[in-house]
Each structure stands twice: as structure tokens, then as C-alpha cells.
Design a protein around this motif. Structure first.
Motif: not given
Length: 414
Positions: A62, A222, A244, A266, A268-270, A272-273
Motif C-alpha cells: 500500500s 492511496s 516497494s 509511505n 507499507n509492505n505486508t 515485511e510486516n
């Protein structure tokens, strides 16, 4: 193998040392109990993490923007960066062979929505067709946004299950019209979301329609993407990290943002999370294993001590056995059998009690981070192996000492 006489000897030794045996067994049982409970909590944490990531696609990337924080090329910090359709098209065209799902998003919070006498304030999101799968939304009835809706700027709405319950009270909603910010939209779908009520208080409409009715031009709030599946997690993580980084660099270059600015764009890479959560969870689980095994070791030390006492009390008996021809291995076997028996019985009590507790209580534990703590069959087998090894280790040193007692010294022992 055990015979009747050996069983009688074991029970007699336990009877003579009832209190010490009970306390030692309690230590072993509590060690196994604590180990199983801790491992179950570790599994519950994994379940909780998996549940959290069910809300969206597991490999979702995202992108959203904020104000710049670094001066760059004569431009002062504090500029608000807005995404637009060209950013979306740039990302799609450049990575067409890598992308699986894709959508731009234009959203508005707190939009008054009315149906007859019922009303509520909900978030309205203009999206593309792929967004259903990016959000992991499941259609309960009807359909989602399609390309024809985008091309024709159709005024159709897909409402969340909570919106449906609030406005329609369980009655038919498909084909009905709701008023969103003064404009009529035809309800063509109802969806549910694993995220629950919070995620189901949204209304999806075609992106082009949202941009038109809110006078947003080609602006977006977004971007959301997923990449094509890879053969393994490491390859998928590497591909998503590369995508990303490249996307962030492209957007910064297009909007004249300093490469060192960490606030303006920003990403956000899920994946990576997910990796961070699972790495942390694995560390916690290994810590739990360590704590549980240390507790078992404390119990093993207790078993070893009680076996040393038993050997001391039976010194004369051991001497007589050796004097009439008993081999050292038979003496060792006698002590090991007693040690393994005490450890195994105590350990199985702890194991069974912990499994019973998890079976009764586990399914009802559902928090944000721990859900249904449990242990699988392989863990149960592992604890059984630990029991056997612990019993053997606990009895080895007393057994070795007993095997090395000289008959003449043993017969003189008082």
C-alpha cells in the motif's frame, strides 16, 4: 524388560520415599505443564498474527502520501503530496509483468448515508475491481465493482455487512437505493470482511464515480498492489522489497521529493510486516522452549537427588546383589527403571492436565494477539521424548554410582 519383581521393587522404593517422590514428581509435572502451556501460547500468538493478516491480501503493498519534511531543489518542506491517476498508471505500466492485483483508491470518511428513515456515517471508498481481493472482502450477495462501472461512472454501491444491518435491518438490499451525501446509489452487493465490524462499515463505489462526485479530478488517496506469486516466501519477500523500493523512488522523483525524505511517501509492505511478526514470534517461542526446559531440568535435578538418596539407602542391598553375581548393567537398569518410571508418570500427569486445560479453555481465548492457544501432535510427541530422556538423565549418575559400589564396602555400610 520389566518383570513382576522389578515392578515390586519400584513401588517399594516409591513407598519408602513417598514425600520426596511426590515433591519430585510435582516438580517434573509442573515443568511439563509449564512447557506445554508456554508452547500453546506461542501457537496462539501465531494464530493471532495470521488472523490479523487475514484482513487484507497477505502480500499487499500500500502507498499513501504526507507532507514533505526535507528541503529539496529549492522547494521548502511542508508541501502536501497528492497521488493521482498518472502515478497509478506509471506503476502499472512499468510493472505490468509483476503485478497480480492493483487499484487506486479515493476515500472519504464520515459520509452520511440514508435509507428511508435509517441513516449512518460511513467511509466511502472509490475503487477498482481488484480491490475486492486486495481487501479480502467476501461477497455475501450481489456483485462487486466491474470495469463497465468505471467506464460509465455508474452510481452503484457495495455495502459492508454492518452497513446492511444498520440500514436495512436484515431485509432485502439489492436493487434498493441509498442516499450518500445527497446522491442516490443503487446497492448491487453486500460484503463481509475478516476484519469484522470495523472493516464492514465501509461502502465501495467505482473509483471514477468517486472522483467525479467529490470533485477530486484525477486525485487518489492511496495505491494498492499485490505481486505475482513466487515459489517460496524468501523469493516473494525479495520481490516485494525490490518493488516497494523502486516504486517509492519513482514517486519521489515524479513529485520532486528528496530521496532522504521518509515522511512524504509511505510504502507499507505486508510481507515485511509478516516477516517481522513471525521472526518475533519465533524468538518468543524459542524463549518459551528455554523456560520450559529449564523448569524440567529443575525437576530432573530433583529426581536425580532422590535417586541418590535411594541408592544410599539401598547400598547394602546393592552390595548383596553384586556379591551373588549381579552385573553392573543390571544395577544400572534397576535404578534407571525407577527414575524413568517416576519421571514418566509425573510428566504424563502434567501433560494430560495441560492438554485438558487447553482443550477446555483454549477455544474461548480470542484477543488481538492470542487466539485459540493449542499444541499439535508433534509437540505432544516431543514432550514425551523429553520425558524419557529426562528420566534417563536423572537416573544415570545415581545408577553409575550404584554400579561402581564394591560389594565389600557396601556390606560394611551402616
Amino acid at each position: 524388560m520389566f518383570n513382576i519383581e522389578r515392578w515390586q521393587e519400584i513401588f517399594e522404593a516409591i513407598r519408602k520415599n513417598k514425600l520426596r517422590t511426590f515433591l519430585t514428581g510435582l516438580s517434573v509435572a509442573s515443568g511439563i505443564f509449564i512447557l506445554v502451556i508456554l508452547l500453546a501460547i506461542g501457537q496462539g500468538m501465531s494464530n493471532g498474527v495470521e488472523k490479523e493478516f487475514e484482513r487484507d491480501a497477505t502480500n499487499r503493498i500500500s502507498v499513501w502520501t504526507n507532507v514533505t519534511s526535507v528541503e529539496y531543489k529549492g522547494l521548502n518542506p511542508g508541501r502536501f503530496i497528492e497521488l493521482d491517476n498518472r502515478d497509478y498508471e506509471m506503476a502499472v505500466n512499468k510493472n505490468s509483468d509483476k503485478l497480480e492485483l492493483k487499484s487506486g483508491v479515493y476515500s472519504r470518511w464520515g459520509q452520511l448515508t440514508t435509507y428511508k428513515k435509517e441513516n449512518g456515517s460511513y467511509r466511502v471508498e472509490g475503487v477498482r475491481p481488484d480491490y475486492q481481493f486486495l481487501e479480502n472482502a467476501t461477497l455475501v450477495a450481489g456483485r462487486f465493482v466491474n470495469q463497465r462501472d468505471l467506464n460509465s461512472n455508474e452510481k452503484i454501491a457495495i455495502i459492508g455487512n454492518q452497513v446492511y444491518l444498520d440500514l436495512f435491518k436484515g431485509k432485502n438490499a439489492l436493487g434498493e437505493y441509498v442516499d450518500i451525501a445527497g446522491i442516490k446509489f443503487k446497492v448491487v452487493g453486500i460484503y463481509s470482511d475478516p476484519g469484522g465490524e470495523r472493516e464492514e462499515t465501509r461502502i465501495f463505489i467505482p473509483l471514477t464515480t468517486a472522483q467525479r462526485i467529490y470533485n477530486a479530478g484525477d486525485k487518489l488517496r492511496s495505491l494498492a498492489f499485490t505481486l505475482e506469486k513466487q515459489d517460496n516466501f524468501e523469493d516473494a519477500l525479495a520481490a516485494s522489497e525490490a518493488f516497494s523500493a523502486a516504486l517509492e523512488a519513482d514517486l519521489k522523483a515524479k513529485h520532486t521529493i528528496a530521496p532522504t525524505d521518509e515522511r512524504a511517501v509511505n510504502v507499507n509492505n505486508t510481507l515485511e510486516n509478516t516477516k517481522k511478526f513471525y521472526d518475533l514470534n519465533n524468538m518468543i517461542r524459542w524463549f518459551f522452549w528455554g523456560v520450559g526446559i529449564c523448569t524440567i531440568i529443575a525437576g530432573v535435578v530433583g529426581v536425580s537427588n532422590i535417586m541418590l538418596i535411594i541408592v544410599k539407602e539401598r547400598t547394602k542391598e546393592i552390595g548383596i546383589r553384586k556379591a551373588i553375581g549381579a552385573q553392573p548393567w543390571s544395577i544400572i537398569g534397576m535404578i534407571l527403571h525407577e527414575s524413568i518410571f517416576v519421571t514418566a508418570i509425573a510428566g504424563f500427569v502434567g501433560l494430560i492436565f495441560s492438554l485438558f486445560l487447553l482443550q477446555m479453555v483454549g477455544p474461548f481465548i480470542e484477543t488481538d494477539y492470542i487466539r485459540n492457544p493449542s499444541v499439535d501432535f508433534s509437540v505432544a510427541i516431543t514432550t514425551v521424548i523429553i520425558l524419557v530422556v529426562a528420566g534417563a538423565v536423572a537416573g544415570f549418575f545415581p545408577a553409575y554410582r550404584a554400579a561402581n559400589i564394591k560389594p565389600i564396602d557396601a556390606l560394611r555400610d551402616e
